[in-house]
Design a protein around this motif. Structure first.
Motif, PDB file in Angstrom:
ATOM      1  N   VAL A   1       0.946  14.105  -2.196  1.00  0.00           N
ATOM      2  CA  VAL A   1      -0.284  13.408  -1.859  1.00  0.00           C
ATOM      3  C   VAL A   1       0.138  12.033  -1.313  1.00  0.00           C
ATOM      4  CG1 VAL A   1      -2.650  12.957  -2.642  1.00  0.00           C
ATOM      5  CG2 VAL A   1      -1.342  14.788  -3.668  1.00  0.00           C
ATOM      6  N   TRP A   2      -0.351  10.917  -1.819  1.00  0.00           N
ATOM      7  CA  TRP A   2       0.067   9.601  -1.310  1.00  0.00           C
ATOM      8  C   TRP A   2      -0.305   8.542  -2.318  1.00  0.00           C
ATOM      9  CZ3 TRP A   2      -3.710  12.595   1.195  1.00  0.00           C
ATOM     10  CH2 TRP A   2      -5.027  12.227   0.902  1.00  0.00           C
ATOM     11  N   SER A   3       0.317   7.381  -2.191  1.00  0.00           N
ATOM     12  CA  SER A   3      -0.049   6.256  -3.048  1.00  0.00           C
ATOM     13  C   SER A   3      -0.654   5.106  -2.251  1.00  0.00           C
ATOM     14  CB  SER A   3       1.169   5.749  -3.841  1.00  0.00           C
ATOM     15  OG  SER A   3       2.193   5.315  -2.966  1.00  0.00           O
ATOM     16  N   VAL A   4      -0.492   5.131  -0.941  1.00  0.00           N
ATOM     17  CA  VAL A   4      -1.053   4.073  -0.091  1.00  0.00           C
ATOM     18  C   VAL A   4      -1.848   4.736   1.037  1.00  0.00           C
ATOM     19  CG1 VAL A   4      -0.548   2.099   1.397  1.00  0.00           C
ATOM     20  CG2 VAL A   4       0.934   2.584  -0.573  1.00  0.00           C
ATOM     21  N   ASP A   5      -3.137   4.410   1.085  1.00  0.00           N
ATOM     22  CA  ASP A   5      -3.999   4.986   2.124  1.00  0.00           C
ATOM     23  C   ASP A   5      -4.679   3.858   2.896  1.00  0.00           C
ATOM     24  OD1 ASP A   5      -5.746   6.310   3.732  1.00  0.00           O
ATOM     25  OD2 ASP A   5      -6.926   7.222   2.118  1.00  0.00           O
TER      26      ASP A   5
ATOM     27  N   GLY B   1       0.515  -2.245   0.363  1.00  0.00           N
ATOM     28  CA  GLY B   1       0.760  -1.184  -0.611  1.00  0.00           C
ATOM     29  C   GLY B   1       2.221  -0.808  -0.766  1.00  0.00           C
ATOM     30  N   ALA B   2       3.064  -1.312   0.112  1.00  0.00           N
ATOM     31  CA  ALA B   2       4.471  -0.888   0.111  1.00  0.00           C
ATOM     32  C   ALA B   2       5.232  -1.492  -1.054  1.00  0.00           C
ATOM     33  CB  ALA B   2       5.115  -1.283   1.436  1.00  0.00           C
ATOM     34  N   ARG B   3       5.726  -0.645  -1.925  1.00  0.00           N
ATOM     35  CA  ARG B   3       6.614  -1.045  -3.019  1.00  0.00           C
ATOM     36  C   ARG B   3       7.569   0.110  -3.258  1.00  0.00           C
ATOM     37  NH1 ARG B   3       1.502  -1.033  -4.740  1.00  0.00           N
ATOM     38  NH2 ARG B   3       1.595  -3.289  -4.891  1.00  0.00           N
ATOM     39  N   PRO B   4       8.681  -0.110  -3.996  1.00  0.00           N
ATOM     40  CA  PRO B   4       9.668   0.970  -4.141  1.00  0.00           C
ATOM     41  C   PRO B   4       9.029   2.293  -4.585  1.00  0.00           C
ATOM     42  CG  PRO B   4      10.575  -1.056  -4.980  1.00  0.00           C
ATOM     43  CD  PRO B   4       9.127  -1.356  -4.643  1.00  0.00           C
ATOM     44  N   GLY B   5       9.318   3.338  -3.844  1.00  0.00           N
ATOM     45  CA  GLY B   5       8.829   4.672  -4.191  1.00  0.00           C
ATOM     46  C   GLY B   5       7.473   5.026  -3.619  1.00  0.00           C
ATOM     47  N   ALA B   6       6.856   4.105  -2.877  1.00  0.00           N
ATOM     48  CA  ALA B   6       5.513   4.362  -2.349  1.00  0.00           C
ATOM     49  C   ALA B   6       5.543   5.456  -1.280  1.00  0.00           C
ATOM     50  CB  ALA B   6       4.925   3.080  -1.760  1.00  0.00           C
ATOM     51  N   VAL B   7       4.438   6.199  -1.231  1.00  0.00           N
ATOM     52  CA  VAL B   7       4.240   7.187  -0.167  1.00  0.00           C
ATOM     53  C   VAL B   7       3.033   6.717   0.643  1.00  0.00           C
ATOM     54  CG1 VAL B   7       3.689   9.595   0.383  1.00  0.00           C
ATOM     55  CG2 VAL B   7       5.196   9.058  -1.559  1.00  0.00           C
ATOM     56  N   ILE B   8       3.299   6.323   1.887  1.00  0.00           N
ATOM     57  CA  ILE B   8       2.271   5.716   2.733  1.00  0.00           C
ATOM     58  C   ILE B   8       1.725   6.760   3.700  1.00  0.00           C
ATOM     59  CG2 ILE B   8       1.785   3.899   4.425  1.00  0.00           C
ATOM     60  CD1 ILE B   8       4.210   2.372   3.196  1.00  0.00           C
ATOM     61  N   LEU B   9       0.409   6.901   3.687  1.00  0.00           N
ATOM     62  CA  LEU B   9      -0.278   7.882   4.537  1.00  0.00           C
ATOM     63  C   LEU B   9      -0.764   7.227   5.827  1.00  0.00           C
ATOM     64  CD1 LEU B   9      -1.947  10.596   4.960  1.00  0.00           C
ATOM     65  CD2 LEU B   9      -3.790   9.438   3.707  1.00  0.00           C
ATOM     66  N   ALA B  10      -0.571   7.904   6.933  1.00  0.00           N
ATOM     67  CA  ALA B  10      -1.185   7.492   8.199  1.00  0.00           C
ATOM     68  C   ALA B  10      -1.319   8.737   9.071  1.00  0.00           C
ATOM     69  CB  ALA B  10      -0.356   6.414   8.894  1.00  0.00           C
TER      70      ALA B  10
ATOM     71  N   ALA C   1      -2.267  -2.251   9.626  1.00  0.00           N
ATOM     72  CA  ALA C   1      -0.911  -2.750   9.339  1.00  0.00           C
ATOM     73  C   ALA C   1      -0.867  -3.483   8.008  1.00  0.00           C
ATOM     74  CB  ALA C   1      -0.455  -3.663  10.477  1.00  0.00           C
ATOM     75  N   GLN C   2      -1.857  -4.352   7.779  1.00  0.00           N
ATOM     76  CA  GLN C   2      -1.889  -5.117   6.518  1.00  0.00           C
ATOM     77  C   GLN C   2      -1.964  -4.202   5.308  1.00  0.00           C
ATOM     78  OE1 GLN C   2      -5.250  -7.763   6.854  1.00  0.00           O
ATOM     79  NE2 GLN C   2      -4.276  -8.976   8.476  1.00  0.00           N
ATOM     80  N   ARG C   3      -2.801  -3.187   5.387  1.00  0.00           N
ATOM     81  CA  ARG C   3      -2.951  -2.275   4.244  1.00  0.00           C
ATOM     82  C   ARG C   3      -1.663  -1.505   3.971  1.00  0.00           C
ATOM     83  NH1 ARG C   3      -8.925   0.212   5.780  1.00  0.00           N
ATOM     84  NH2 ARG C   3     -10.170  -1.560   5.033  1.00  0.00           N
ATOM     85  N   MET C   4      -0.972  -1.124   5.029  1.00  0.00           N
ATOM     86  CA  MET C   4       0.284  -0.404   4.840  1.00  0.00           C
ATOM     87  C   MET C   4       1.330  -1.308   4.183  1.00  0.00           C
ATOM     88  SD  MET C   4       0.300   1.749   8.431  1.00  0.00           S
ATOM     89  CE  MET C   4       1.766   2.748   8.215  1.00  0.00           C
TER      90      MET C   4
END
Ligand SMILES: [Zn+2]
Length: 269
Positions: free
Chosen positions: A183-187, A206-215, A200-203
Protein backbone atom coordinates in the motif's frame (compact mmCIF):
# COMPACT_ATOMS: atom_id res chain seq x y z
CA UNK A 1 -4.60 -31.86 -51.06
CA UNK A 2 -2.94 -34.77 -49.35
CA UNK A 3 -3.49 -35.59 -45.75
CA UNK A 4 0.07 -34.52 -45.00
CA UNK A 5 -0.47 -31.14 -46.67
CA UNK A 6 -3.67 -30.60 -44.75
CA UNK A 7 -1.99 -31.49 -41.49
CA UNK A 8 0.86 -29.07 -42.17
CA UNK A 9 -1.57 -26.31 -43.05
CA UNK A 10 -3.67 -26.89 -39.96
CA UNK A 11 -0.66 -26.90 -37.67
CA UNK A 12 0.49 -23.69 -39.31
CA UNK A 13 -2.90 -22.09 -38.66
CA UNK A 14 -2.82 -23.23 -35.07
CA UNK A 15 0.63 -21.72 -34.66
CA UNK A 16 -0.60 -18.43 -36.17
CA UNK A 17 -3.63 -18.34 -33.86
CA UNK A 18 -1.57 -19.04 -30.77
CA UNK A 19 1.34 -16.85 -31.77
CA UNK A 20 3.48 -19.94 -31.46
CA UNK A 21 2.83 -20.13 -27.74
CA UNK A 22 2.35 -23.48 -26.08
CA UNK A 23 3.18 -25.38 -29.27
CA UNK A 24 6.04 -27.69 -28.85
CA UNK A 25 7.60 -29.98 -31.39
CA UNK A 26 8.37 -28.89 -34.89
CA UNK A 27 7.09 -26.75 -37.73
CA UNK A 28 7.87 -27.26 -41.37
CA UNK A 29 9.78 -24.61 -43.25
CA UNK A 30 9.37 -23.91 -46.94
CA UNK A 31 12.37 -26.02 -47.75
CA UNK A 32 10.71 -29.05 -46.19
CA UNK A 33 13.41 -28.89 -43.53
CA UNK A 34 12.17 -29.46 -39.99
CA UNK A 35 13.19 -26.77 -37.53
CA UNK A 36 12.41 -26.60 -33.82
CA UNK A 37 9.55 -24.32 -32.83
CA UNK A 38 10.41 -21.58 -30.36
CA UNK A 39 7.43 -21.32 -28.03
CA UNK A 40 7.01 -18.56 -25.48
CA UNK A 41 8.16 -20.01 -22.19
CA UNK A 42 5.22 -20.56 -19.85
CA UNK A 43 4.86 -17.86 -17.23
CA UNK A 44 6.56 -19.08 -14.07
CA UNK A 45 5.36 -18.47 -10.54
CA UNK A 46 7.35 -16.69 -7.90
CA UNK A 47 9.07 -18.97 -5.49
CA UNK A 48 7.92 -18.68 -1.93
CA UNK A 49 10.40 -17.08 0.39
CA UNK A 50 9.04 -13.74 1.52
CA UNK A 51 6.78 -14.06 4.54
CA UNK A 52 5.51 -10.53 4.15
CA UNK A 53 1.80 -10.46 3.25
CA UNK A 54 1.44 -6.68 3.05
CA UNK A 55 3.03 -3.42 4.08
CA UNK A 56 2.47 0.33 4.09
CA UNK A 57 6.11 1.19 4.89
CA UNK A 58 9.32 -0.57 5.90
CA UNK A 59 10.73 -0.47 9.43
CA UNK A 60 14.27 0.75 8.94
CA UNK A 61 16.73 3.39 10.05
CA UNK A 62 18.43 3.38 6.67
CA UNK A 63 17.91 6.77 5.01
CA UNK A 64 15.96 5.43 2.07
CA UNK A 65 12.45 5.79 0.73
CA UNK A 66 10.57 4.06 -2.08
CA UNK A 67 9.09 6.27 -4.75
CA UNK A 68 6.21 4.50 -6.50
CA UNK A 69 4.23 5.51 -9.59
CA UNK A 70 0.88 3.93 -10.40
CA UNK A 71 -1.35 3.61 -13.46
CA UNK A 72 1.21 3.82 -16.28
CA UNK A 73 3.00 3.39 -18.45
CA UNK A 74 1.93 6.61 -20.18
CA UNK A 75 3.29 7.13 -23.70
CA UNK A 76 4.83 10.57 -23.07
CA UNK A 77 4.79 11.22 -19.33
CA UNK A 78 6.52 8.02 -18.26
CA UNK A 79 9.51 8.63 -20.58
CA UNK A 80 9.70 12.23 -19.25
CA UNK A 81 9.69 10.87 -15.72
CA UNK A 82 12.44 8.38 -16.58
CA UNK A 83 14.58 11.26 -17.86
CA UNK A 84 14.06 13.14 -14.58
CA UNK A 85 14.83 10.08 -12.44
CA UNK A 86 18.04 9.48 -14.43
CA UNK A 87 19.10 13.11 -13.94
CA UNK A 88 18.71 12.79 -10.16
CA UNK A 89 20.08 9.23 -10.04
CA UNK A 90 16.85 8.18 -8.36
CA UNK A 91 15.20 4.77 -8.62
CA UNK A 92 11.49 4.09 -8.54
CA UNK A 93 8.90 1.35 -8.77
CA UNK A 94 6.27 1.46 -11.50
CA UNK A 95 2.98 -0.23 -10.60
CA UNK A 96 1.77 -0.74 -14.14
CA UNK A 97 -1.74 -1.48 -15.35
CA UNK A 98 -1.49 -4.58 -17.54
CA UNK A 99 -3.53 -3.07 -20.37
CA UNK A 100 -1.12 -0.12 -20.55
CA UNK A 101 1.90 -2.38 -20.29
CA UNK A 102 0.66 -4.29 -23.32
CA UNK A 103 0.39 -1.05 -25.34
CA UNK A 104 3.83 0.30 -24.49
CA UNK A 105 6.32 -2.57 -24.28
CA UNK A 106 9.24 -0.31 -25.19
CA UNK A 107 8.63 1.76 -22.06
CA UNK A 108 8.68 -1.39 -19.94
CA UNK A 109 12.03 -2.26 -21.48
CA UNK A 110 13.34 1.19 -20.65
CA UNK A 111 12.12 1.00 -17.04
CA UNK A 112 14.05 -2.24 -16.54
CA UNK A 113 17.15 -1.13 -18.47
CA UNK A 114 17.48 1.94 -16.25
CA UNK A 115 17.39 -0.03 -13.02
CA UNK A 116 13.84 0.60 -11.88
CA UNK A 117 11.29 -1.97 -10.77
CA UNK A 118 7.93 -3.03 -12.17
CA UNK A 119 5.07 -3.94 -9.85
CA UNK A 120 1.60 -5.31 -10.57
CA UNK A 121 -1.34 -2.86 -10.49
CA UNK A 122 -3.92 -5.30 -11.93
CA UNK A 123 -4.92 -5.72 -15.56
CA UNK A 124 -7.86 -3.29 -15.87
CA UNK A 125 -7.82 -1.28 -12.60
CA UNK A 126 -11.02 -2.63 -11.03
CA UNK A 127 -12.05 -2.32 -7.38
CA UNK A 128 -10.51 -5.66 -6.42
CA UNK A 129 -12.27 -5.76 -3.05
CA UNK A 130 -15.56 -6.30 -4.90
CA UNK A 131 -14.23 -9.30 -6.82
CA UNK A 132 -14.04 -12.97 -5.90
CA UNK A 133 -10.74 -14.79 -5.65
CA UNK A 134 -10.81 -16.19 -9.18
CA UNK A 135 -11.45 -12.77 -10.72
CA UNK A 136 -8.75 -11.18 -8.57
CA UNK A 137 -6.22 -13.80 -9.64
CA UNK A 138 -7.16 -13.35 -13.30
CA UNK A 139 -6.50 -9.61 -12.99
CA UNK A 140 -3.14 -10.28 -11.36
CA UNK A 141 -2.07 -13.18 -13.58
CA UNK A 142 -2.69 -11.34 -16.85
CA UNK A 143 -0.41 -8.52 -15.72
CA UNK A 144 2.26 -10.94 -14.45
CA UNK A 145 2.10 -12.59 -17.86
CA UNK A 146 2.46 -9.42 -19.95
CA UNK A 147 5.38 -8.19 -17.83
CA UNK A 148 7.06 -11.60 -17.95
CA UNK A 149 6.58 -11.91 -21.71
CA UNK A 150 7.84 -8.36 -22.28
CA UNK A 151 10.87 -8.03 -20.00
CA UNK A 152 11.51 -11.54 -18.70
CA UNK A 153 10.95 -10.69 -15.04
CA UNK A 154 7.97 -11.01 -12.73
CA UNK A 155 6.64 -8.34 -10.37
CA UNK A 156 7.16 -9.37 -6.74
CA UNK A 157 4.70 -6.89 -5.23
CA UNK A 158 1.14 -5.83 -6.02
CA UNK A 159 -0.44 -2.42 -5.47
CA UNK A 160 -4.24 -2.66 -5.32
CA UNK A 161 -6.10 0.03 -7.30
CA UNK A 162 -7.57 2.61 -4.88
CA UNK A 163 -5.92 0.62 -2.06
CA UNK A 164 -9.13 -1.42 -2.06
CA UNK A 165 -8.06 -4.89 -0.99
CA UNK A 166 -9.08 -6.71 2.18
CA UNK A 167 -6.65 -8.41 4.55
CA UNK A 168 -8.23 -11.70 3.60
CA UNK A 169 -7.51 -10.99 -0.06
CA UNK A 170 -3.93 -9.96 0.74
CA UNK A 171 -3.42 -13.27 2.50
CA UNK A 172 -5.02 -15.11 -0.42
CA UNK A 173 -2.75 -13.38 -2.95
CA UNK A 174 0.30 -14.20 -0.86
CA UNK A 175 -0.74 -17.82 -0.43
CA UNK A 176 -1.66 -18.33 -4.07
CA UNK A 177 0.96 -16.25 -5.88
CA UNK A 178 3.66 -15.33 -3.32
CA UNK A 179 2.99 -11.65 -4.04
CA UNK A 180 3.31 -9.03 -1.30
CA UNK A 181 0.66 -6.30 -1.29
CA UNK A 182 2.25 -2.84 -1.06
CA UNK A 183 0.00 0.00 0.00
CA UNK A 184 1.70 3.34 0.92
CA UNK A 185 2.57 5.62 3.80
CA UNK A 186 2.69 8.94 1.93
CA UNK A 187 -0.15 10.02 -0.35
CA UNK A 188 0.20 13.48 -1.93
CA UNK A 189 -3.25 13.02 -3.53
CA UNK A 190 -1.71 14.13 -6.79
CA UNK A 191 -4.69 12.77 -8.73
CA UNK A 192 -6.75 15.63 -7.30
CA UNK A 193 -4.29 17.97 -9.05
CA UNK A 194 -3.69 20.31 -6.11
CA UNK A 195 -0.83 22.01 -7.95
CA UNK A 196 2.79 21.18 -8.68
CA UNK A 197 4.21 22.81 -5.54
CA UNK A 198 1.68 21.19 -3.22
CA UNK A 199 2.39 17.73 -4.63
CA UNK A 200 6.14 18.21 -4.21
CA UNK A 201 5.75 19.55 -0.66
CA UNK A 202 3.55 16.66 0.40
CA UNK A 203 5.98 14.11 -0.98
CA UNK A 204 8.92 15.75 0.80
CA UNK A 205 7.07 16.28 4.09
CA UNK A 206 6.14 12.61 4.33
CA UNK A 207 9.57 11.30 3.41
CA UNK A 208 11.31 9.51 6.28
CA UNK A 209 13.35 6.28 6.43
CA UNK A 210 11.28 3.38 5.11
CA UNK A 211 8.48 5.51 3.65
CA UNK A 212 6.54 4.34 0.62
CA UNK A 213 5.51 7.37 -1.43
CA UNK A 214 2.57 7.09 -3.82
CA UNK A 215 2.23 9.09 -7.02
CA UNK A 216 0.83 8.61 -10.53
CA UNK A 217 2.81 8.91 -13.76
CA UNK A 218 -0.30 9.73 -15.80
CA UNK A 219 -0.71 13.32 -14.55
CA UNK A 220 1.44 16.04 -16.04
CA UNK A 221 1.57 18.17 -12.84
CA UNK A 222 2.87 15.14 -10.95
CA UNK A 223 5.76 14.75 -13.37
CA UNK A 224 6.53 18.46 -13.03
CA UNK A 225 6.54 18.07 -9.25
CA UNK A 226 9.13 15.29 -9.25
CA UNK A 227 12.30 17.45 -9.63
CA UNK A 228 11.42 19.56 -6.58
CA UNK A 229 10.29 16.47 -4.68
CA UNK A 230 13.56 14.67 -5.38
CA UNK A 231 15.60 17.73 -4.42
CA UNK A 232 13.67 18.05 -1.18
CA UNK A 233 13.94 14.34 -0.37
CA UNK A 234 17.66 14.31 -1.14
CA UNK A 235 18.13 17.48 0.95
CA UNK A 236 16.75 15.50 3.90
CA UNK A 237 19.57 13.00 3.39
CA UNK A 238 17.29 10.36 1.92
CA UNK A 239 17.81 8.41 -1.28
CA UNK A 240 15.00 6.95 -3.37
CA UNK A 241 15.20 3.24 -4.11
CA UNK A 242 13.03 0.48 -5.56
CA UNK A 243 10.58 -1.48 -3.39
CA UNK A 244 12.79 -4.57 -3.52
CA UNK A 245 15.79 -2.52 -2.43
CA UNK A 246 13.85 -0.89 0.41
CA UNK A 247 12.77 -4.34 1.56
CA UNK A 248 16.30 -5.71 1.38
CA UNK A 249 15.25 -8.24 -1.25
CA UNK A 250 18.09 -7.38 -3.58
CA UNK A 251 17.96 -5.97 -7.04
CA UNK A 252 14.77 -6.60 -8.97
CA UNK A 253 15.09 -7.61 -12.59
CA UNK A 254 15.40 -10.45 -15.05
CA UNK A 255 18.19 -11.98 -12.99
CA UNK A 256 18.24 -12.89 -9.36
CA UNK A 257 14.54 -13.55 -8.84
CA UNK A 258 13.50 -16.88 -7.45
CA UNK A 259 11.00 -18.60 -9.69
CA UNK A 260 9.41 -21.97 -9.68
CA UNK A 261 8.79 -23.65 -12.99
CA UNK A 262 5.26 -23.76 -14.24
CA UNK A 263 4.14 -27.36 -14.72
CA UNK A 264 5.75 -28.78 -17.83
CA UNK A 265 7.81 -25.64 -18.39
CA UNK A 266 11.30 -25.83 -19.76
CA UNK A 267 13.07 -22.50 -19.52
CA UNK A 268 16.22 -20.99 -18.09
CA UNK A 269 15.16 -19.18 -14.92
ZN1 LIG B 1 -4.22 3.10 -9.76
Amino acid sequence: MTNLDRRTLLSGLAAACLGGAALSGTVSSAGAQTVPAVPNPPVPRLARGHDLVSLTHVQTNAPRVALTFDDGPHPTLTPMLLDILAHYRAKATFYVIGQNARRYPEILHRIVAEGHEIGNHSWSHPVLSRLGNASVLREIDRTQEIVWNTVGALPVTMRPPYGAFSHRQMQMLHDERALTTVVWSVDPEDWRRPGVNVVAQRMVRGARPGAVILAHDIHSPTIRAVPAALEGIQARGLSTVTMSDLLGWGRWGPRGLRYVRAPGADYQG
